[in-house]
Design an enzyme around this catalytic site. Structure first.
Site: not given
Ligand code: PSU
Ligand code: MN
Length: 305
Positions: A27, A161
């Site tokens: 990603e 996390k």
């Molecule tokens: N969690 C992490 N590091 C990240 C992300 C999530 O520990 O870089 C990034 C990933 O690309 C994930 C996105 O798909 O954030 C999720 O965002 P949201 O919570 O807005 O869906």
């Protein structure tokens, strides 16, 4: 993969896919919204090298000026890493970025869509999005969870996390029928920490077992992805009780500054990087590399099994 003006594979990735060689998707939100320049580029290049060393071809995915790239050559990767205003695109807005000629980094959800479109079965990331703490009030549940339920890509992460509500995240995955499999441990890892204190629903100890599991799912016509959780190497971990202090402070700041929607995850990550004095960044890089190595092992096992 059939290229269109809007979707293109890099030469390496195209050749590997045509020859039926193992490919691992990566990603790009982690590059633009997860880490600061220039460490983000160093991380992206190092992770690609780990995948090559593991016998697979890396395919970093992003939208550049409206074109969805499956595999980024070095100059394009550098350009993306320097971009300060890239969109963070998920299922809802990946095609919008393409239609409007924008530059966008792909989340886990958008990367899965692109990987599947290209015929890539394995994907490595750091952490997935999930159910945020306070979701019963703010309704903040990442589109990553729905994508895991519908798109058949094996996603290797280091667990969720603790900025998320991990038990609620597991409940949603269970409801949606997404298998959560921890590699080499009975406990679900929590990103920087090897142990979340929560038992993993399933465990495997060999990449070949993941492939066998996936084949059984295919046999039953079960669609959707699988989430593989890979604990960070012991030498790089930050224990849970130590991280909890930084997470609590970051959550307080997000609330005070009324951060909402897509901005929540990048905001929390940036605050935690600051408050740990870069220590969390080192751990983050180590765990992504570790996930890349396992993803390469799984991609190779598909070809030898
Ligand atoms: N969690 C992490 N590091 C990240 C992300 C999530 O520990 O870089 C990034 C990933 O690309 C994930 C996105 O798909 O954030 C999720 O965002 P949201 O919570 O807005 O869906
Ligand atoms: Mn969200």
């Amino acid at each position: 993969m059939a290229d269109t003006p809007a979707v293109t594979c890099s030469k390496d990735v195209d050749a590997a896919l045509k020859a039926g060689q193992p490919v691992v998707a990566l990603e790009s939100t982690i590059i633009t919204h997860g880490m600061p320049w220039p460490g983000n580029l160093e991380m992206a290049l190092a992770v690609e090298d780990v995948i090559r060393a593991g016998g697979a071809v890396p395919a970093t995915i992003a939208v550049l000026d409206g074109t969805l790239h499956i595999g980024l050559e070095r100059d394009r990767l550098t350009r993306l890493a320097k971009t300060t205003d890239a969109m963070k695109v998920s299922r809802a807005d990946l095609p919008f970025a393409m239609a409007m000629g924008r530059t966008g980094a792909t989340t886990v959800a958008a990367t899965m869509i692109a990987a599947h479109r290209a015929g890539i079965r394995v994907f490595a990331t750091g952490g997935i999005g999930g159910v945020h703490r306070g979701a019963e009030e703010n309704f903040d549940i990442s589109a990553d969870l729905d994508e895991l339920a519908r798109t058949p890509v094996i996603t290797v992460c280091a667990g969720a996390k603790a900025i998320l509500d991990i038990p609620k995240t597991l409940e949603v995955l269970e409801t949606k029928g997404v298998p959560v499999v921890t590699f080499g441990s009975d406990s679900l890892p929590a990103f920087w920490s090897r142990d979340s204190g929560i038992p993993s629903p399933l465990r495997v100890d060999e990449p070949a077992d993941i492939v066998r599991f996936q084949r059984a799912r295919d046999d039953l016509g079960i669609e959707g992805g699988m989430l593989v959780a890979n604990p960070v190497p012991e030498a790089s971990e930050i224990p849970r009780h130590e991280m909890e202090i930084h997470i609590a402070e970051a959550l307080r700041m997000a609330e005070a500054q009324k951060i909402t929607g897509k901005d929540v995850t990048p905001f929390l990550l940036a605050r935690i990087f600051e408050s740990t004095g870069g220590k969390s960044l080192k751990t983050n890089i180590a765990l992504v590399k570790n996930n890349a190595a396992l993803a390469a092992g799984i991609a190779c096992a598909f070809h030898s099994a």
